[in-house]
Write a protein that holds these residues in place. Structure first.
Motif, PDB file in Angstrom:
ATOM      1  N   GLU A  17     -22.696   2.524  -9.894  1.00 45.88           N
ATOM      2  CA  GLU A  17     -23.097   1.393 -10.726  1.00 45.88           C
ATOM      3  C   GLU A  17     -23.358   1.752 -12.177  1.00 45.88           C
ATOM      4  O   GLU A  17     -22.997   0.997 -13.070  1.00 45.88           O
ATOM      5  N   GLU A  18     -23.959   2.921 -12.441  1.00 46.16           N
ATOM      6  CA  GLU A  18     -24.243   3.265 -13.839  1.00 46.16           C
ATOM      7  C   GLU A  18     -22.966   3.379 -14.667  1.00 46.16           C
ATOM      8  O   GLU A  18     -22.935   3.038 -15.832  1.00 46.16           O
ATOM      9  N   ALA A  19     -21.898   3.875 -14.059  1.00 47.62           N
ATOM     10  CA  ALA A  19     -20.630   4.044 -14.777  1.00 47.62           C
ATOM     11  C   ALA A  19     -19.695   2.864 -14.541  1.00 47.62           C
ATOM     12  O   ALA A  19     -18.614   2.801 -15.132  1.00 47.62           O
ATOM     13  N   ASP A  20     -20.091   1.903 -13.684  1.00 47.96           N
ATOM     14  CA  ASP A  20     -19.266   0.744 -13.348  1.00 47.96           C
ATOM     15  C   ASP A  20     -17.892   1.194 -12.837  1.00 47.96           C
ATOM     16  O   ASP A  20     -16.857   0.715 -13.279  1.00 47.96           O
ATOM     17  N   VAL A  21     -17.907   2.155 -11.897  1.00 49.10           N
ATOM     18  CA  VAL A  21     -16.688   2.745 -11.355  1.00 49.10           C
ATOM     19  C   VAL A  21     -16.716   2.644  -9.834  1.00 49.10           C
ATOM     20  O   VAL A  21     -17.741   2.898  -9.206  1.00 49.10           O
ATOM     21  N   LEU A  22     -15.585   2.258  -9.262  1.00 52.23           N
ATOM     22  CA  LEU A  22     -15.415   2.272  -7.811  1.00 52.23           C
ATOM     23  C   LEU A  22     -14.696   3.570  -7.462  1.00 52.23           C
ATOM     24  O   LEU A  22     -13.677   3.902  -8.082  1.00 52.23           O
ATOM     25  N   ILE A  23     -15.227   4.316  -6.510  1.00 47.72           N
ATOM     26  CA  ILE A  23     -14.640   5.611  -6.140  1.00 47.72           C
ATOM     27  C   ILE A  23     -14.192   5.551  -4.688  1.00 47.72           C
ATOM     28  O   ILE A  23     -14.944   5.123  -3.813  1.00 47.72           O
ATOM     29  N   ARG A  24     -12.953   5.957  -4.464  1.00 52.79           N
ATOM     30  CA  ARG A  24     -12.439   6.074  -3.098  1.00 52.79           C
ATOM     31  C   ARG A  24     -12.241   7.557  -2.810  1.00 52.79           C
ATOM     32  O   ARG A  24     -11.516   8.239  -3.513  1.00 52.79           O
ATOM     33  N   THR A  25     -12.904   8.030  -1.778  1.00 52.76           N
ATOM     34  CA  THR A  25     -12.738   9.409  -1.335  1.00 52.76           C
ATOM     35  C   THR A  25     -11.903   9.376  -0.066  1.00 52.76           C
ATOM     36  O   THR A  25     -12.312   8.792   0.934  1.00 52.76           O
ATOM     37  N   GLY A  26     -10.702   9.959  -0.145  1.00 50.35           N
ATOM     38  CA  GLY A  26      -9.787   9.956   0.990  1.00 50.35           C
ATOM     39  C   GLY A  26     -10.184  10.970   2.041  1.00 50.35           C
ATOM     40  O   GLY A  26     -11.087  11.789   1.840  1.00 50.35           O
ATOM     41  N   ARG A  27      -9.498  10.923   3.152  1.00 52.41           N
ATOM     42  CA  ARG A  27      -9.780  11.863   4.245  1.00 52.41           C
ATOM     43  C   ARG A  27      -9.589  13.309   3.799  1.00 52.41           C
ATOM     44  O   ARG A  27     -10.246  14.209   4.301  1.00 52.41           O
ATOM     45  N   SER A  28      -8.693  13.526   2.815  1.00 55.33           N
ATOM     46  CA  SER A  28      -8.448  14.890   2.326  1.00 55.33           C
ATOM     47  C   SER A  28      -9.545  15.358   1.372  1.00 55.33           C
ATOM     48  O   SER A  28      -9.577  16.514   0.986  1.00 55.33           O
ATOM     49  N   GLY A  29     -10.415  14.432   0.969  1.00 58.24           N
ATOM     50  CA  GLY A  29     -11.463  14.776   0.020  1.00 58.24           C
ATOM     51  C   GLY A  29     -11.105  14.429  -1.418  1.00 58.24           C
ATOM     52  O   GLY A  29     -11.933  14.527  -2.316  1.00 58.24           O
ATOM     53  N   GLN A  30      -9.848  14.022  -1.645  1.00 56.83           N
ATOM     54  CA  GLN A  30      -9.433  13.637  -3.004  1.00 56.83           C
ATOM     55  C   GLN A  30     -10.139  12.350  -3.412  1.00 56.83           C
ATOM     56  O   GLN A  30     -10.223  11.399  -2.641  1.00 56.83           O
ATOM     57  N   ARG A  31     -10.653  12.354  -4.650  1.00 59.97           N
ATOM     58  CA  ARG A  31     -11.394  11.194  -5.168  1.00 59.97           C
ATOM     59  C   ARG A  31     -10.551  10.465  -6.212  1.00 59.97           C
ATOM     60  O   ARG A  31     -10.016  11.081  -7.119  1.00 59.97           O
ATOM     61  N   LEU A  32     -10.450   9.150  -6.061  1.00 60.46           N
ATOM     62  CA  LEU A  32      -9.792   8.298  -7.049  1.00 60.46           C
ATOM     63  C   LEU A  32     -10.845   7.377  -7.633  1.00 60.46           C
ATOM     64  O   LEU A  32     -11.661   6.809  -6.904  1.00 60.46           O
ATOM     65  N   GLN A  33     -10.828   7.240  -8.970  1.00 58.92           N
ATOM     66  CA  GLN A  33     -11.802   6.384  -9.640  1.00 58.92           C
ATOM     67  C   GLN A  33     -11.098   5.159 -10.216  1.00 58.92           C
ATOM     68  O   GLN A  33     -10.026   5.273 -10.804  1.00 58.92           O
ATOM     69  N   PHE A  34     -11.713   4.003 -10.048  1.00 56.30           N
ATOM     70  CA  PHE A  34     -11.185   2.742 -10.543  1.00 56.30           C
ATOM     71  C   PHE A  34     -12.219   2.096 -11.450  1.00 56.30           C
ATOM     72  O   PHE A  34     -13.360   1.887 -11.039  1.00 56.30           O
ATOM     73  N   ARG A  35     -11.835   1.814 -12.691  1.00 58.93           N
ATOM     74  CA  ARG A  35     -12.741   1.151 -13.635  1.00 58.93           C
ATOM     75  C   ARG A  35     -12.579  -0.360 -13.530  1.00 58.93           C
ATOM     76  O   ARG A  35     -11.483  -0.873 -13.389  1.00 58.93           O
ATOM     77  N   ARG A  36     -13.674  -1.055 -13.655  1.00 58.25           N
ATOM     78  CA  ARG A  36     -13.669  -2.517 -13.625  1.00 58.25           C
ATOM     79  C   ARG A  36     -13.114  -3.054 -14.946  1.00 58.25           C
ATOM     80  O   ARG A  36     -13.344  -2.488 -16.011  1.00 58.25           O
ATOM     81  N   PHE A  37     -12.355  -4.127 -14.852  1.00 54.78           N
ATOM     82  CA  PHE A  37     -11.919  -4.836 -16.063  1.00 54.78           C
ATOM     83  C   PHE A  37     -11.919  -6.323 -15.756  1.00 54.78           C
ATOM     84  O   PHE A  37     -11.857  -6.729 -14.595  1.00 54.78           O
ATOM     85  N   ASP A  38     -12.019  -7.123 -16.793  1.00 51.68           N
ATOM     86  CA  ASP A  38     -12.086  -8.571 -16.628  1.00 51.68           C
ATOM     87  C   ASP A  38     -10.707  -9.191 -16.787  1.00 51.68           C
ATOM     88  O   ASP A  38      -9.932  -8.799 -17.668  1.00 51.68           O
ATOM     89  N   LEU A  39     -10.423 -10.161 -15.932  1.00 55.38           N
ATOM     90  CA  LEU A  39      -9.183 -10.921 -16.032  1.00 55.38           C
ATOM     91  C   LEU A  39      -9.413 -12.111 -16.950  1.00 55.38           C
ATOM     92  O   LEU A  39     -10.497 -12.697 -16.960  1.00 55.38           O
ATOM     93  N   PRO A  40      -8.393 -12.493 -17.722  1.00 56.46           N
ATOM     94  CA  PRO A  40      -8.538 -13.694 -18.547  1.00 56.46           C
ATOM     95  C   PRO A  40      -8.571 -14.947 -17.667  1.00 56.46           C
ATOM     96  O   PRO A  40      -8.086 -14.923 -16.531  1.00 56.46           O
ATOM     97  N   THR A  41      -9.127 -16.009 -18.193  1.00 58.41           N
ATOM     98  CA  THR A  41      -9.197 -17.270 -17.447  1.00 58.41           C
ATOM     99  C   THR A  41      -7.810 -17.903 -17.349  1.00 58.41           C
ATOM    100  O   THR A  41      -6.910 -17.581 -18.128  1.00 58.41           O
ATOM    101  N   SER A  42      -7.650 -18.832 -16.408  1.00 53.51           N
ATOM    102  CA  SER A  42      -6.364 -19.537 -16.276  1.00 53.51           C
ATOM    103  C   SER A  42      -6.039 -20.312 -17.547  1.00 53.51           C
ATOM    104  O   SER A  42      -4.887 -20.381 -17.951  1.00 53.51           O
ATOM    105  N   GLU A  43      -7.067 -20.854 -18.193  1.00 60.35           N
ATOM    106  CA  GLU A  43      -6.846 -21.592 -19.438  1.00 60.35           C
ATOM    107  C   GLU A  43      -6.329 -20.659 -20.535  1.00 60.35           C
ATOM    108  O   GLU A  43      -5.476 -21.037 -21.338  1.00 60.35           O
ATOM    109  N   ALA A  44      -6.834 -19.432 -20.570  1.00 56.14           N
ATOM    110  CA  ALA A  44      -6.439 -18.477 -21.612  1.00 56.14           C
ATOM    111  C   ALA A  44      -4.986 -18.035 -21.460  1.00 56.14           C
ATOM    112  O   ALA A  44      -4.341 -17.680 -22.441  1.00 56.14           O
TER     113      ALA A  44
END
Length: 131
Positions: A17-44
């Motif tokens: 939460e402090e870094a606003d990052v989602l981390i997936r740790t696979g069975r092999s132990g490899q970690r992938l980090q995903f940063r949050r981003f905002d999608l534009p509105t349908s109107e935009a």
């Protein structure tokens, strides 16, 4: 073994939460980090929808994929299959659009053309609808 954490395809998901990052740790132990981003509105993105053909602006050889753009919702595709992505929100304190394609401002102007501004050399590209 049940860790109490959500699972995804055999890997474990954690939210840092402090870094606003989602981390997936696979069975092999490899970690992938995903940063949050905002999608534009349908109107935009409403006016951006459709297929667009470049009519003005000089492309670098590595940017030939920018010859055509197709936008459907918040998903964009170019003339090359491997060049595609999701439109994002951007800080618009520069007076340009609040919608971004690969970090460049994108909007439909009063001339009914699609404009892409920013990137290498901060140049502008102009597109017309391609039916």
């Amino acid at each position: 073994k049940n860790t109490g954490k959500p699972l995804l395809a055999g890997g474990v998901l954690e939210l840092e939460e402090e870094a606003d990052v989602l981390i997936r740790t696979g069975r092999s132990g490899q970690r992938l980090q995903f940063r949050r981003f905002d999608l534009p509105t349908s109107e935009a993105v409403e006016k951006l929808q459709g297929r667009w053909l470049l009519v003005e602006g000089k492309l670098l050889p590595a940017e030939e994929w920018l010859q055509t753009l197709s936008i459907d919702g918040v998903v964009w595709k170019s003339s090359r299959v491997q060049n595609c992505g999701i439109l994002r929100c951007r800080d618009c304190n520069d007076g340009f659009s609040a919608v971004a394609l690969k970090g460049c401002a994108i909007w439909v102007g009063d001339d009914a053309c699609l404009h892409l501004s920013g990137g290498v050399g901060h140049r502008s590209l102009r597109y017309c609808r391609n039916s």
